[in-house]
Design an enzyme around this catalytic site. Structure first.
Site, PDB file in Angstrom:
ATOM      1  N   CYS A  78       9.507  14.513 -62.442  1.00 35.52           N
ATOM      2  CA  CYS A  78      10.659  14.660 -61.548  1.00 35.52           C
ATOM      3  C   CYS A  78      11.865  15.313 -62.224  1.00 35.52           C
ATOM      4  O   CYS A  78      12.767  15.801 -61.547  1.00 35.52           O
ATOM      5  CB  CYS A  78      11.059  13.303 -60.983  1.00 35.52           C
ATOM      6  N   HIS A  88      18.441  13.543 -58.469  1.00 39.18           N
ATOM      7  CA  HIS A  88      17.055  13.518 -58.027  1.00 39.18           C
ATOM      8  C   HIS A  88      16.945  12.614 -56.811  1.00 39.18           C
ATOM      9  O   HIS A  88      17.427  11.489 -56.806  1.00 39.18           O
ATOM     10  CB  HIS A  88      16.176  12.996 -59.175  1.00 39.18           C
ATOM     11  N   ASN A 109      10.770  11.508 -51.912  1.00 36.77           N
ATOM     12  CA  ASN A 109      10.775  11.961 -53.295  1.00 36.77           C
ATOM     13  C   ASN A 109       9.788  13.123 -53.437  1.00 36.77           C
ATOM     14  O   ASN A 109       8.577  12.923 -53.360  1.00 36.77           O
ATOM     15  CB  ASN A 109      10.380  10.802 -54.213  1.00 36.77           C
TER      16      ASN A 109
END
Length: 328
Positions: free
Chosen positions: A122, A255, A285
């Site tokens: 990520c 994020h 996500n």
């Protein structure tokens, strides 16, 4: 003369299939797995996510986002001299050839530009931006296409409600170019392999088959605890390096993993929530794609404007984390 790297174009792409919490809960219920919109939203802030079609690869999503970024930048693919793709779901098993090379081919780039992938899960897009910035400031490359692209739906265990409800597919891209005007002001990258096991795909190749699990595993509590700590630290690092304070940040783009982690970071920086770009509710996500997706949304809806100070930050498996502070 000081040379900067400047973001001159952004783009993003979400696959056509949008799955709401209610729809996903119904699909899981058919398997005897209980969840609900309230359960998902209360723990993550996510209301929907997008899934790639069976014939769509990470490179396909990346190309669509790249085209939009190039269009905004007013550039042709042949003007790009470096392509960096951040992805944990590459087109090919074994990760080669790189997804960046496939993107290069699909964009019709025949100028022998460099192309490679970055793998920091990520944190991948932040790592890729920091890498592009270093190449540009060193005078090695002039125009860099940086992409985050993921098809996480293919590595999810849809019998594990603690993870399968959190992730989605998508891509985001930026064009970074050499400039004498201030652009990227500071970047920081970190990793701590001692925490490799808390977010991983624990399977490995053995005799032509996968030994262990081929699905994503996450220790949610451990990731949450570590994320809120390191995101505050790295944010303060880039601010100190740039000689700035948090009050000078116009937009925080973290994020897009969990709204509770995101709000915690904003509070620790004493930033009003209104200065944080939030898109996790609409696409979940999307790993390395989440930051550029949010950035492009905020640029195109007019929130992020020329001259704004923007901070990007992310955490990911490895355990990795990083931040980028730039002037738009």
């Amino acid at each position: 003369m000081t040379l900067y790297s400047k973001i001159i174009g952004t783009g993003s792409y979400l696959p056509a299939q949008r799955v709401t919490n209610e729809e996903l809960a119904a699909q899981l219920a058919a398997k005897g797995i209980e969840t609900s919109d309230e359960w998902i939203v209360s723990r993550s802030g996510i209301s929907a996510r997008h899934y790639a079609a069976p014939d769509q690869m990470s490179s396909d999503l990346a190309v669509e986002a790249a085209k939009k970024a190039l269009e905004m930048a007013g550039m042709q693919p042949g003007e790009i001299d470096l392509v960096i793709v951040a992805s944990s779901t590459p087109d090919f098993h074994g990760s080669f050839p790189s997804t960046a090379c496939i993107v290069q081919r699909k964009l019709g780039m025949h100028n022998n530009s460099a192309a490679f992938d970055v793998q920091a899960v990520c944190s991948g897009f932040v790592y890729a931006v920091a890498t592009a910035d270093a190449f540009i400031k060193a005078g090695v490359h002039k125009n860099v296409l940086v992409i985050g692209a993921e098809v996480f739906s293919r590595i999810l265990n849809f019998e594990d409600r603690t993870t399968c409800v959190l992730f989605g597919d998508g891509a985001g891209a930026i064009v970074m170019s050499a400039s004498t005007e201030p652009g990227v002001l500071s970047t920081k990258m970190h990793a701590d392999g001692r925490y490799a096991d808390i977010l991983s795909i624990p399977g490995s190749l053995a005799g032509g088959a996968i030994a262990g699990s081929a699905f994503l595993y996450m220790d949610g509590q451990a990731v949450f605890k570590l994320a809120v700590t390191v995101l505050e630290q790295v944010a303060n690092e880039v601010l100190a390096d740039a000689g700035m304070t948090a009050s000078q940040i116009d937009w925080l783009i973290p994020h897009q993993a969990n709204i509770r982690i995101m709000k915690s970071t904003a509070r620790k920086l004493d930033l009003p929530i209104e200065k944080m770009v939030v898109t996790v509710d609409q696409h979940g996500n999307t790993s390395a794609a989440s930051v550029p997706l949010a950035l492009d949304r905020a640029v195109r809806d007019g929130r992020v404007k020329a001259g704004d100070n923007v901070m990007l930050e992310a955490v990911g498996g490895g355990f990795t984390w990083g931040a980028v502070l730039f002037k738009m």
